[in-house]
Design a protein around this motif. Sequence first.
Motif, PDB file in Angstrom:
ATOM      1  N   THR A 151     -11.602  -0.977   2.667  1.00  0.00           N
ATOM      2  CA  THR A 151     -11.652   0.297   1.953  1.00  0.00           C
ATOM      3  C   THR A 151     -12.941   0.998   2.345  1.00  0.00           C
ATOM      4  N   ILE A 185       0.847  -1.191   0.000  1.00  0.00           N
ATOM      5  CA  ILE A 185       0.000   0.000   0.000  1.00  0.00           C
ATOM      6  C   ILE A 185       0.886   1.246   0.000  1.00  0.00           C
ATOM      7  N   ASN A 236       0.846   5.352   0.504  1.00  0.00           N
ATOM      8  CA  ASN A 236       0.113   6.516   0.997  1.00  0.00           C
ATOM      9  C   ASN A 236       1.060   7.719   0.987  1.00  0.00           C
ATOM     10  N   ARG A 239      -3.275  14.146  -1.876  1.00  0.00           N
ATOM     11  CA  ARG A 239      -3.110  12.829  -1.279  1.00  0.00           C
ATOM     12  C   ARG A 239      -3.189  11.745  -2.345  1.00  0.00           C
ATOM     13  N   ASN A 267       1.385  12.097   0.819  1.00  0.00           N
ATOM     14  CA  ASN A 267       0.724  13.388   1.025  1.00  0.00           C
ATOM     15  C   ASN A 267       1.679  14.513   0.652  1.00  0.00           C
ATOM     16  N   SER A 327      -3.204   7.516  -2.752  1.00  0.00           N
ATOM     17  CA  SER A 327      -3.343   6.205  -2.114  1.00  0.00           C
ATOM     18  C   SER A 327      -3.407   5.150  -3.212  1.00  0.00           C
ATOM     19  N   LYS A 328      -2.582   4.105  -3.054  1.00  0.00           N
ATOM     20  CA  LYS A 328      -2.481   3.120  -4.133  1.00  0.00           C
ATOM     21  C   LYS A 328      -2.268   1.728  -3.554  1.00  0.00           C
ATOM     22  N   ASN A 329      -3.021   0.736  -4.080  1.00  0.00           N
ATOM     23  CA  ASN A 329      -2.864  -0.672  -3.737  1.00  0.00           C
ATOM     24  C   ASN A 329      -3.155  -1.487  -4.989  1.00  0.00           C
ATOM     25  N   ASN A 355     -10.438   5.912   2.220  1.00  0.00           N
ATOM     26  CA  ASN A 355      -9.288   5.383   2.947  1.00  0.00           C
ATOM     27  C   ASN A 355      -9.190   3.889   2.732  1.00  0.00           C
ATOM     28  N   GLN A 356      -7.951   3.381   2.821  1.00  0.00           N
ATOM     29  CA  GLN A 356      -7.727   1.938   2.754  1.00  0.00           C
ATOM     30  C   GLN A 356      -6.784   1.550   3.884  1.00  0.00           C
ATOM     31  N   TYR A 357      -7.039   0.367   4.483  1.00  0.00           N
ATOM     32  CA  TYR A 357      -6.292  -0.057   5.656  1.00  0.00           C
ATOM     33  C   TYR A 357      -6.146  -1.573   5.633  1.00  0.00           C
TER      34      TYR A 357
END
Length: 939
Positions: free
Chosen positions: A908, A825, A827, A851, A829, A853-855, A898-900
């Motif tokens: 997600t 992942i 992230n 921002r 900023n 965010s990439k997966n 958001n992804q976690y």
Amino acid sequence: MKKRLLLLAVLVHSAALLFAQNPTKFNIKGIAIDSGNAVMPFATVMLLQPKDSTLVNFGRTDENGAFEFKNVKKANYILKISFVGYIPFQIDVKPVDGAVNDLGQLKLKPIAKELMEVVVKTARAPLNIKGDTIEYNAASFKVPPGSSVEDLLRKLPGVQLDQDGNIKAQGQDVKKVTVDGKSFFGNDPKAATKNLPAEAITKVQIFNDKSEQAKATGVDDGKKEKTINLELKDDFKKGGFGKITAALGTEERAELKGNYNKFDSKQQFSVLGLGNNINQTGISRDDFQDFRGSQANNWGDEADFGFSSGVRFFYDNDTEESISIPVGGRNFQGFSENYAGGANYNYDTKKTKFSSNYYYNQTQQLVSKKSTRENFLSNNSSFKTLEDSYQNRISRNHRVSLRFEQQIDSLNTLVLIGNGRMGDGTTKFNSLQELYRNGSSTKSNQTTINNFNEFNSTAIALIGLYRHKFKKKGRNFAASLTYNYNVSDGEARQSSVNELFGAPVGSIPANINQINFTNSPRNLVKSSLLFVEPLSKKFFSETFYNFSLRRDAVDRNVQTTDGIRIDSLSNYYTNDFMYNRFGTNVRYNHKGVNISFGLAAQHFHLDGNFARSKNSTDVQNINRDIFAWIPASSINIDLKNNRYIWADYSKEVGEPAIKDLQPIIDNSNTLYIRVGNPNLLPMSTHRAFVGYNMFNPGSFTNMFFNLNYGYNINQVIYNQTVDPVTLVTTAKPTNISGGQNMGSYLGFGFPLKKTKSTLNLNGGTNISKNLIYINNVLNTTRNNNYNFGFRLDLTPSDKFTFYANGNFGITNTKYSINSSQNQQIFNHNLGAEMNIAMPAGIYFTSNLNYRISKNERFGFNQHIPILYASVYKILGKAKKAELRISGYDLLKKNIGINQYASQNFVSTEQTQTLSRYFMLSFTYNMRGVSAKMRRQGWY
């Protein structure tokens, strides 16, 4: 080709010779000496502009009293040298024909004590460096009238503020901000910097403060915290000052906020208030977490003596969340309507100190969210949960804090602390959950939830602290007594409809309609004793005793909507927890070297009883005694010249949460059932830290490094059992050893050009190992996180400022139970802020946050730019008013996604949140308002 390169080399060499023959810059050097012709090492040297005394460059003399400013633009300057106990030296410097202007020996004269105050006021330097303390003259750092203390701090060399107002000085986080040495609205550093005007400040002092225990006992424990003290101007100690802002905007947005302050030499009085529907709660997280635990610390007062506290209590997270005050601010997702107000009063004399504040807040939060979560099982199988939820939460909280300190005489001090909080509110939660197996498009389960909760809580914390100093230097005695009371009442109405496709009827309940009444009182009494004895001039012993008696009770009554009690879900639970710890610590303290080793004997006694109801005769008992040795050690070394190194080792023991010990079934979410475990053991954690910090006050270069490691024994984890037919997950807490975490951080900052530009670089790693059982198979989740960041501050003039920052993070997650789901992942900023002063008193400010965010594993790739801009003008001859037009999220890209990834899942979430709107605001300042060349986000 060779001829071209030869010609280029000749041209470059010729240009260099031409520049050398016609220099536009030169060096200034000299030697500072005293009246006895002795050299003066580490004196502060400053180069100022003659017109307005603006600081151009600064530094310190070396061990031989010598200094040199290199590559200075050819112009006229004022050179000023200051040193404690000497009259500040000042000389005019003019450009010379050569490359170096050698001023020779510059003699400083000692100052008589009776003339000290007069000289300091008439010849104050822009900054003064005294050991590890830097004192800034606020008048030397130009900010327009009406600016806040935040704006002033951003102008100071060696100080940085991030987008949320968090402060770093000399590379370290600032933990405390005082006003004339007094607390301002409790422990929140931002309360003073955001609400006080810069024009009220005469001096800013930054220093390493000792711990409260070191101050009380007189024995340095080697612990320091970076502190800022704001010294008010005399005229601001006599009258009142404040401001009020009103704003209206599109999309029915509005805001009203204001504050008023009145200080004198003995008293401080402040009030503030706010109301808005733009997601600005205005509340600091640190300021309202006092009641999360034993309330042992308040305004820096340690009521638990000895190394660390030795024990931690893990309370019911659900209960804590239901009664805590919502925090957030500009990063809050969803929609919120907020009202808050408070008052602060401090009284401070040589022997008597009194501090108090009251705060009320009311928040309504609306959160509409879509989420996707994939849970990984053994044998490369998994299931996916799609959820569409809506939450409407209203909370109201009153909070009051009091502190009284009386120095009875030179040897005895008494401290009394009282805190109280009352809160209530409601939460409405609706959700539609759909489950799918192994990437299939065929739905397996569907659950509709409609829950409504009402809650109220009361909390009281009282602390008495007595300190006695014996006539023998270094011998001290201290005693504390604490009482805590916390009660929470809740009524939860749970309604759900469950549909199971392709499975036998009755596998799970088709419908749930029930009411959960819960009453949870908690009482805690504890006391601590401390005796410090000097064994010699270098060695001290610190002997301590800690005692606590805690009684928790949970009365959970679950009924149908017809009032019929459901025994299988109801229970009554009491828990008496007694804790004793006796230990000693031997400390060596000499010439900046502080070393301590300690050992404590710790005993737990747990006596718990649980039954189906309060009046039931069928009572089960949990009776347990646990003994443990608690070691601790620390090394703190002052390497001189603002260089420090430290290392710590400690062992912490934590008692499981009440909800985890109760053998009950929680079916508030029918697809995720929680079951308690009365056989849980206390968790212990071994922690080790090592760090290094350096700050060069001559070059204003700083470096900060730390390395930390933690290892868990009997960690409480939540084993998951997934029904292969219904996909219902049952989670049960249990103990396991082997979880660990290791992290590192390196920060380095330096001025590209003193007073004009500063660059800060940082990087870090965090490697964790988390264990959990999935269907009785052990899964090890490894998260390796790597991050790098930078921050560039450009302040070339009062008419233009620019700030840029970036943080780049990569997380690699690996699952032993299902390696096919391993993922990476990203992230990142990026941020930029700009302020421009234009003609006719018009000003422009903008803020961009980008921002990424990439997966790739799940095809997740989001680029979200959030742009804010405003134009404003100062009105009136007295400059007491400001008119501003602001636009938030001008690109309309705030989608709240958001992804976690953790344990055995990746999720997600996308939340509907506040997007583009415009506002027209008017500000009136009692002391006069002008342009705010400040790094700010938005109103």
